[in-house]
Design an enzyme around this catalytic site. Structure first.
Site, mmCIF file in Angstrom:
data_model
loop_
_atom_site.group_PDB
_atom_site.id
_atom_site.type_symbol
_atom_site.label_atom_id
_atom_site.label_comp_id
_atom_site.label_asym_id
_atom_site.label_seq_id
_atom_site.Cartn_x
_atom_site.Cartn_y
_atom_site.Cartn_z
ATOM 1 N N ARG A 58 0.836 -1.212 0.000
ATOM 2 C CA ARG A 58 0.000 0.000 0.000
ATOM 3 C C ARG A 58 0.874 1.267 0.000
ATOM 4 O O ARG A 58 0.488 2.299 -0.531
ATOM 5 C CB ARG A 58 -0.956 -0.011 1.210
ATOM 6 C CG ARG A 58 -1.825 1.219 1.328
ATOM 7 C CD ARG A 58 -3.026 0.991 2.236
ATOM 8 N NE ARG A 58 -2.690 0.497 3.548
ATOM 9 C CZ ARG A 58 -2.186 1.233 4.552
ATOM 10 N NH1 ARG A 58 -1.936 2.511 4.374
ATOM 11 N NH2 ARG A 58 -1.927 0.698 5.726
ATOM 12 N N TYR A 116 -16.347 13.860 -17.890
ATOM 13 C CA TYR A 116 -16.830 12.486 -17.743
ATOM 14 C C TYR A 116 -17.854 12.503 -16.594
ATOM 15 O O TYR A 116 -17.611 13.123 -15.540
ATOM 16 C CB TYR A 116 -15.639 11.566 -17.432
ATOM 17 C CG TYR A 116 -16.035 10.254 -16.824
ATOM 18 C CD1 TYR A 116 -16.868 9.375 -17.508
ATOM 19 C CD2 TYR A 116 -15.609 9.892 -15.551
ATOM 20 C CE1 TYR A 116 -17.253 8.173 -16.941
ATOM 21 C CE2 TYR A 116 -15.986 8.694 -14.985
ATOM 22 C CZ TYR A 116 -16.806 7.842 -15.678
ATOM 23 O OH TYR A 116 -17.201 6.665 -15.108
ATOM 24 N N ASP A 191 -7.129 16.056 -16.895
ATOM 25 C CA ASP A 191 -7.421 14.650 -17.163
ATOM 26 C C ASP A 191 -6.997 14.391 -18.606
ATOM 27 O O ASP A 191 -7.611 14.888 -19.546
ATOM 28 C CB ASP A 191 -8.920 14.374 -16.966
ATOM 29 C CG ASP A 191 -9.273 12.899 -17.175
ATOM 30 O OD1 ASP A 191 -8.544 12.206 -17.914
ATOM 31 O OD2 ASP A 191 -10.301 12.455 -16.622
ATOM 32 N N LYS A 216 -8.155 2.947 -19.748
ATOM 33 C CA LYS A 216 -8.471 3.237 -21.149
ATOM 34 C C LYS A 216 -7.246 3.002 -22.039
ATOM 35 O O LYS A 216 -6.717 1.922 -22.056
ATOM 36 C CB LYS A 216 -9.019 4.667 -21.249
ATOM 37 C CG LYS A 216 -10.136 4.982 -20.235
ATOM 38 C CD LYS A 216 -11.327 4.079 -20.461
ATOM 39 C CE LYS A 216 -12.541 4.386 -19.610
ATOM 40 N NZ LYS A 216 -12.347 4.586 -18.188
HETATM 41 C C1 PLP Z 1 -12.082 10.932 -19.176
HETATM 42 C C2 PLP Z 1 -12.241 9.947 -18.050
HETATM 43 N N1 PLP Z 1 -11.637 10.186 -16.875
HETATM 44 C C3 PLP Z 1 -11.765 9.344 -15.831
HETATM 45 C C4 PLP Z 1 -12.536 8.201 -15.923
HETATM 46 C C5 PLP Z 1 -12.663 7.287 -14.723
HETATM 47 O O1 PLP Z 1 -11.814 6.193 -14.898
HETATM 48 P P1 PLP Z 1 -11.978 4.792 -14.125
HETATM 49 O O2 PLP Z 1 -13.212 4.143 -14.674
HETATM 50 O O3 PLP Z 1 -10.709 4.064 -14.423
HETATM 51 O O4 PLP Z 1 -12.137 5.108 -12.685
HETATM 52 C C6 PLP Z 1 -13.189 7.913 -17.122
HETATM 53 C C7 PLP Z 1 -14.024 6.705 -17.227
HETATM 54 O O5 PLP Z 1 -14.686 6.474 -18.208
HETATM 55 C C8 PLP Z 1 -13.048 8.813 -18.216
HETATM 56 O O6 PLP Z 1 -13.672 8.605 -19.378
#
Ligand code: PLP
Length: 401
Positions: A58, A116, A191, A216
């Site tokens: 951790r 998102y 992001d 992703k």
């Molecule tokens: C642009 C973006 N940021 C963050 C996330 C969140 O990611 P996670 O599902 O790995 O928690 C997503 C999920 O679809 C996303 O599309």
């Protein structure tokens, strides 16, 4: 009793006597929750100097750290800068870690309305309970951003942006937003999930922190869930981000990190080919009967094309388009697809479609959906590595239906 008067239970329970001089060619999985010390003095010294030597997974794990360092290196690639990375249990954990290592009770987060959906929910439902105010606006309107920042002079501030944004593909100018933020002493978190560091490197455009859903494109094969937080400020990463991750327990795990590394090896090839496929498909969709509007940063008539062209090396593999006129048309289209998969994720090797109005953006206020053109007949597509003509043929036959 066996050899050397040791019981067989003790041999079973002990670690094998590994040859520590062997160097594996591939980054191994260190599937160990804890690390041992040869002497109490060594343990004391490693504990004193955290993060550093290994104590407990951790806190840190060699396999996980190697992958985090590689993503950090990618985020500053081509520059003399250094960056520091942490791997988290998901993209959401990365976003939360990034925000909470710069903001505390009484502070302000300024963000966009077209994030998102999960990020919007995190900011609307969790941050206010921690007394962090969240203001969402169109970050493409930098005068409006300036006004909000100028009205909040007495607290710490951060700006969180996602570019290209989901599913409108609006691109935000990282450099000018970061410049504005600096003039108000605000931190900038980007992001970078949609673009990846191969196409766009926010830290080199003035951002302070980058967050990723490695679930992703970075992993790219849909087998691993994870996130990453990257920053150039070593003190912030070591003394704010790392303790937050360690104490909330939102760290990655050896197996997901190992899978992520396997996917990372082909990231540059995948994202460039997938972007080329998406660009080709977007252009062809513009001429296709039954398609009304195509949203893709690479199209020269796309509203924020110039911003994308300035800060991205390719335009990404995400696009959205309107099929027919109504929700019923969009549903029929999705159900008729034979090759593309209906799935609520993106960034994998195969093409996936999602219906934002009833899925990812279901909980978004209808007036905001309308403002960003997230209509009932809009379909989002994560373009894969198939031959683009095969994807187009599938779209065409579904449209005819
Ligand atoms: C642009 C973006 N940021 C963050 C996330 C969140 O990611 P996670 O599902 O790995 O928690 C997503 C999920 O679809 C996303 O599309």
């Amino acid at each position: 009793m066996g050899e050397g008067n040791i019981h067989i239970e003790s041999v079973c329970a002990a670690e094998p006597k590994v040859n520590k001089t062997t160097e594996a060619h591939k980054n191994p999985i260190y599937a160990s929750s804890t690390f041992r010390f040869n002497t109490i003095e060594e343990g004391i010294s490693i504990f004193k100097d955290q993060p550093g030597g290994h104590v407990y997974t951790r806190y840190g794990n060699p396999g996980i750290e190697a992958v985090a360092a590689k993503i950090a290196e990618l985020e500053v690639f081509g520059s003399p800068e250094s960056a520091y990375g942490l791997l988290t249990s998901s993209g959401m954990a990365a976003i939360y870690t990034a925000v909470r290592c710069v903001l505390h009770s009484g502070d302000l987060l300024v963000t966009q309305q077209n994030l998102y959906g999960g990020t919007t929910e995190l900011f609307e439902k969790i941050l206010p309970s921690e007394n962090i105010q969240c203001v969402a606006l169109d970050l493409g309107d930098e005068d409006a951003l300036d006004q909000v920042l100028s009205q909040h002079t007495r607290c710490n501030k951060a700006i969180f942006l996602e570019t290209p944004a989901n599913p409108s593909l609006q691109c935000l100018n990282i450099e000018s937003i970061s410049g504005l933020a600096k003039s108000y002493g605000a931190m900038v978190i980007v992001d970078n999930t949609f673009a990846t560091p191969v196409l766009q490197r926010p830290l080199l455009l003035g951002a302070d922190l980058v967050a990723h859903s490695t679930t992703k494109y970075l992993h790219g094969h849909g087998l691993s869930t994870g996130g990453a937080v990257i920053g150039r400020d070593e003190d912030l990463m070591r003394n704010k981000a790392w303790p937050f991750m360690k104490l909330t327990g939102c760290n990655s795990n050896p197996f997901d990190a190992w899978l992520l590394n396997t996917g990372l090896k082909t990231l540059a090839l995948r994202i460039v080919r997938q972007s080329e496929n998406a660009h080709y498909i977007a252009k062809r969709l513009q001429e296709m009967k039954g398609v009304n509007r195509v949203l893709y940063p690479g199209l020269t008539d796309f509203a924020t094309h110039a911003v994308a062209a300035k800060q991205m090396s390719h335009f990404g593999a995400m696009l959205s388009f309107e099929t027919g006129e109504s929700l019923a048309d969009a549903k029929l289209f999705c159900n008729k697809l034979r090759h593309c998969t209906i799935a609520p994720s993106l960034g994998e090797t195969d093409t996936m479609v999602l219906h934002p109005a009833t899925m990812s953006h279901l909980k978004v206020d209808p007036s905001i959906r309308k403002y960003y053109g997230i209509t009932d007949n809009l379909v989002r597509m994560s373009v894969g590595l198939e031959h683009p003509d095969d994807i187009l043929a599938d779209i065409e036959q579904a449209l005819v239906a």
